[in-house]
Design a protein around this motif. Structure first.
Motif, PDB file in Angstrom:
ATOM      1  N   THR A 290      -1.059  -4.287   3.720  1.00  0.00           N
ATOM      2  CA  THR A 290      -1.240  -3.037   4.480  1.00  0.00           C
ATOM      3  C   THR A 290      -0.615  -3.178   5.852  1.00  0.00           C
ATOM      4  O   THR A 290      -0.445  -4.291   6.348  1.00  0.00           O
ATOM      5  CB  THR A 290      -2.731  -2.722   4.662  1.00  0.00           C
ATOM      6  OG1 THR A 290      -3.261  -3.730   5.528  1.00  0.00           O
ATOM      7  CG2 THR A 290      -3.485  -2.708   3.370  1.00  0.00           C
TER       8      THR A 290
ATOM      9  N   TRP B 265       0.843  -1.215   0.000  1.00  0.00           N
ATOM     10  CA  TRP B 265       0.000   0.000   0.000  1.00  0.00           C
ATOM     11  C   TRP B 265       0.867   1.250   0.000  1.00  0.00           C
ATOM     12  O   TRP B 265       0.620   2.195  -0.736  1.00  0.00           O
ATOM     13  CB  TRP B 265      -0.885  -0.053   1.256  1.00  0.00           C
ATOM     14  CG  TRP B 265      -1.850   1.070   1.413  1.00  0.00           C
ATOM     15  CD1 TRP B 265      -1.678   2.200   2.146  1.00  0.00           C
ATOM     16  CD2 TRP B 265      -3.124   1.190   0.818  1.00  0.00           C
ATOM     17  NE1 TRP B 265      -2.770   3.010   2.067  1.00  0.00           N
ATOM     18  CE2 TRP B 265      -3.699   2.404   1.237  1.00  0.00           C
ATOM     19  CE3 TRP B 265      -3.868   0.373  -0.066  1.00  0.00           C
ATOM     20  CZ2 TRP B 265      -4.950   2.820   0.856  1.00  0.00           C
ATOM     21  CZ3 TRP B 265      -5.114   0.810  -0.450  1.00  0.00           C
ATOM     22  CH2 TRP B 265      -5.647   2.019   0.001  1.00  0.00           C
TER      23      TRP B 265
ATOM     24  N   GLY C   1      -9.088   0.372  -0.295  1.00  0.00           N
ATOM     25  CA  GLY C   1      -8.454  -0.533  -1.265  1.00  0.00           C
ATOM     26  C   GLY C   1      -9.477  -1.470  -1.875  1.00  0.00           C
ATOM     27  O   GLY C   1      -9.537  -1.653  -3.094  1.00  0.00           O
TER      28      GLY C   1
END
Ligand code: ADP
Length: 816
Positions: A669, A640, A680
């Motif tokens: 993440t 991420w 996301g």
């Protein structure tokens, strides 16, 4: 008529009688029996009675037993026993009146119980029984039995009888006293003997002995006790203080404690302690003792006795042993450390040797190939043939060059493995096929050396591994088995199951063998044992490479060998299982890892490779994008927090680009970024994994996403149109209906469903469905096809199993 003893002592006896008594008094009897015999003989003769006997009661007075019998001049006792229960009247009379005088014994109520069995047969007419008294108690009788005319017993006879009975009592008493005296003598003797024995033991065992009068403190010891400590008698006060004062100060407290505790409990004690010798050194003593006498009233201990044993020599030996053990341990530690250092150095040596050779090898390989190439050209130049001498020289260049090239290739292999540059793939491998191929290849070399290669097993077995790598290992083992064999030797190849999970392949030669001490070493690089000196070419690297390859495939390698007899080199491989299929299929999937942190990226790559995925890696989105242009991955693992273009931004772009929108994305993440995860997923990511993550969870999630996206199918279910075949349950379902099918037809159908549309010859079907090792005639295939078609006909699917004329069969829903 009954006579009582009363007043009998004052009875006047006749002269004749007094002579008899005097004679009896004077007599010195050897024993009780001879005394009794003399007495009854004298009595019988004096009273003119044919039979006289002495009887004694048992303790309970339930019977009476004859001790002596005079029978008409004969002295032979029969030890007869009369039980009171058999002759109740007689016994009652004995107990009641004491004296029985039966003039007519056969009719007298006291004695008529004996009439039939005893009196009549013996002709006894009259009986007189006179009791034997000891301390006012009747202990037996003297019995007078008259044979002939009935006799009238008078007071005279009775009085004489009383004297005789008294005399019998006297003999009995004397005998008892004598016996008591003898017993006393014997016990005194045995005590003396035991004491002597004890002393001998104490003396022989070199034991110090002590006897402690607890109340007074008096303490007697034997010579050995003193001698142990170098003391003489006059140096001790015969008090327990002698002992206490000589104990080592460190041993005093605990020893006295033990002794007192044991005295209290009344149990024996044993302890090892030190006592001072007069010359100043310490003597190790093993002391033991126990209370031997208590005051009967107060129950307080009175005497405690025990022994001392000098155990200094044993203690010395123990100390030495302890010392040696310690020294040995530290010696072993030292040597181990030295060995470890040496080992590390040698490992370092071998490592640097490999590294050096690896870099050199790359440099050498190109010129060497040129040398070999030109040498071959020279050899093959028919226009300008070489002279014999030149031919020999070129031959030499070629053989040395080839050997050098082999070495270079081996070293490169090894260094590639060590650097982790060699990848193995996992697939199901039919061992029979593989070995046949290798043997065909190696037969050329074997025949040259007159060595016979035999495949002795024909068991079908499928292992999981890398086809090329397994071949490489087996070729190396066969090459060695030929190289190190004798002329006309043999090499046998067999295989067997080691468990339900592993297969072992044995390569057994009749060659020179290997000393047991070298079995481990041959798997380390550059160990050729002493083969460097002989003409057999080699590099000493082949077995090292084989071992590493086997380990990479989750297998193993080993050797059993006897020098001069031959060697068996074996390899073990995992057997192929249905569940391996999934692992097998994983390397068809490519995963692109986009992660800027080098360490995490490496870790991800390793985890994925271990799970047989093909991996592409990128440190940022720009790199990832250029990889995408070359190769479309099956899944993207995307961090991420990437520099420049972040993970969420790239997700959005990919999902909106039709070229890439089908590629599933899993986001990586950091923990706690809940809103990011949601964002996301909203942007189109297929899943997310929170860092730090477990490798197992990551792989499961990847597989789940691949499955959801339709890339992995359920491996237990094979589907074709509306036919579903379940490999676990062994069932077939067509259009919702179960289909009954035998195991062979099931196998055949499974093969067709997994290979639809393709045409297979009968030989191919035999190989693929039944396997090589099963011998079946090709015509049998037609039978099974007909059967399968019949079953399919029940569901109107018989046209799907099609005959391709002149070729074979295929399975397809489309008409030919
Ligand atoms: P190379 O054969 O090239 O020397 P390897 O690593 O294959 O190297 O083998 C190492 C050593 O093990 C050989 O040099 C040889 O001494 C011994 N060896 C290997 N296989 C056999 C065999 N079948 N019989 C006897 N010795 C063997």
């Amino acid at each position: 008529m009954a006579y009582h003893r009363k007043g009998s002592k004052n009875q006047k006896y006749s002269f004749q009688e007094q002579r008899i008594f005097l004679a009896l008094e004077k007599e010195k009897f050897a024993n009780q029996a001879s005394a009794f015999n003399t007495i009854i003989t004298a009595a019988a003769k004096h009273l003119l009675v044919k039979r006289v006997s002495i009887w004694l009661f048992n303790e309970t007075k339930s019977n009476i037993k004859s001790q002596a019998l005079y029978d008409q001049g004969d002295l032979s006792n029969t030890e007869r026993v009369l039980e009171s229960k058999d002759y109740p009247h007689y016994f009652r009379a004995l107990n009641h009146s004491g004296v029985i005088t039966a003039d007519n014994a056969q009719t007298c109520s006291s004695t008529n119980e004996f009439t039939t069995d005893y009196l009549i047969p013996l002709g006894i007419t009259s009986m007189m029984d006179i009791p034997i008294w000891i301390k006012g108690e009747v202990i037996g009788i003297v019995c007078y039995e008259h044979i002939g005319q009935i006799r009238q017993w008078g007071a005279k006879e009775a009085n004489f009888g009383f004297y005789i009975s008294d005399y019998v009592a006297k003999v009995l008493l004397e005998n008892t006293r004598e016996q008591a005296e003898i017993r006393l003598q014997v016990s005194e003797e045995s005590i003396r003997f035991s004491q002597q024995q004890l002393e001998n033991v104490i003396q022989g065992a070199q034991l110090g002995y002590w006897d402690w009068h607890y109340q007074t403190g008096e303490h007697e010891v034997n010579d050995r006790w003193l001698e142990m400590l170098g003391l003489s008698r006059n140096q001790v006060k015969n008090h327990v203080a002698d002992w206490k004062s000589l104990i080592h100060p460190e041993d005093q407290a605990w020893l006295l404690n033990i002794v007192e505790t044991h005295i209290d409990s009344g149990k024996a004690y044993e302890a090892e302690f030190r006592m001072r010798h007069t010359d100043g050194h310490w003597v190790w003593i093993q002391g033991s003792g126990a209370v031997v006498e208590y005051n009967p009233e107060t129950k307080q201990p009175m005497r405690i006795c025990g022994t001392h044993q000098d155990i200094s020599a044993r203690k010395q030996a123990e100390f030495e042993l302890y010392h040696y053990k310690n020294t040995l341990e530290s010696l072993v530690e030292e040597r181990t450390e030295a060995l470890n250092i040496a080992l590390q150095a040698s490992e370092g040596d071998s490592q640097s040797k490999t590294e050096f050779l690896s870099s050199m090898s790359h440099e050498l390989r190109t010129p060497l190939n040129a040398i070999l190439g030109f040498a071959q050209l020279l050899q093959a130049n028919d226009e300008e043939p070489l002279t014999e001498e030149q031919e020999e020289g070129v031959e030499y260049i070629l053989s040395s060059g080839t050997q050098l090239l082999n070495l270079i290739n081996d070293v490169l292999d090894l260094s590639d493995i060590e650097a982790g540059n060699i990848r193995v793939t996992f697939e199901a491998i039919n061992i029979m096929d593989l070995i046949e191929q290798v043997v065909n290849l190696m037969n050329v070399i074997a025949e040259k050396e007159a060595i016979q290669l035999n495949i002795l097993s024909d068991m079908p077995a499928v292992v999981l591994g890398d086809d090329r790598k397994i071949k490489q290992v087996i070729i190396n083992l066969l090459d060695n088995a030929i190289k190190y064999n004798e002329v006309n030797g043999t090499v046998n190849i067999t295989w067997q199951y080691m468990s339900h999970e592993r297969l072992r392949i044995n390569i057994c030669d009749t060659g020179v063998g290997i000393k047991e001490a070298n079995h481990e070493r041959i798997f380390s690089p550059f160990h050729r044992l002493d083969k460097e000196k002989c003409t057999t070419t080699g590099t000493g690297v082949g077995l090292t490479v084989s071992k590493k390859l086997m380990e990479l495939m989750g297998g193993n390698i080993g050797v059993e060998s006897i020098e001069h007899e031959g060697s068996t080199f074996w390899i073990e491989l995992p057997l192929f299982k249905e569940s391996d299929k999934e692992a097998n299929t994983m390397n068809q999937f490519t995963i692109l890892v986009v992660e800027d942190e080098e360490a995490i990226r490496q870790m991800l790559v390793i985890v994925l490779q271990q799970n047989n995925f093909t991996v592409l890696e990128a440190g940022d989105v720009a790199q990832a994008q250029s990889l995408l242009n070359e190769h479309l991955p099956d899944l993207i693992l995307l961090d991420w927090m990437l520099p420049k273009i972040t993970g969420d931004e790239w997700t959005r772009r990919l999902k909106s680009d039709t070229n890439y929108s089908d590629v599933p994305i899993i986001l990586l993440t950091a923990k706690g970024e809940e809103s990011d995860k949601i964002r996301g997923l909203d942007l189109g990511a297929d899943d997310y994994v929170t860092k730090p993550f477990s490798p197992k969870e990551l792989v499961s999630r990847i597989k789940a996403v691949l499955r959801r996206s339709g890339k992995i199918h359920d491996l237990t279910q094979i589907k074709f149109q509306d036919i579903t075949l379940n490999t676990e349950q062994h069932s077939v379902n067509i259009g919702g209906e179960e289909m009954e099918v035998s195991p062979t037809e099931f196998k055949l159908l499974k093969f067709f469903l997994t290979h639809p549309g393709k045409v297979y010859t009968r030989t191919q079907l035999l190989d693929k469905v039944w396997g090589h090792s099963v011998y079946i005639e090709e015509r049998t295939i037609d039978v099974h096809i007909r059967r399968l078609r019949k079953i399919l006909a029940q569901f109107q699917r018989e046209d799907w199993l099609q005959t391709v004329r002149g070729f074979g069969y295929r399975f397809s829903e489309k008409k030919l």
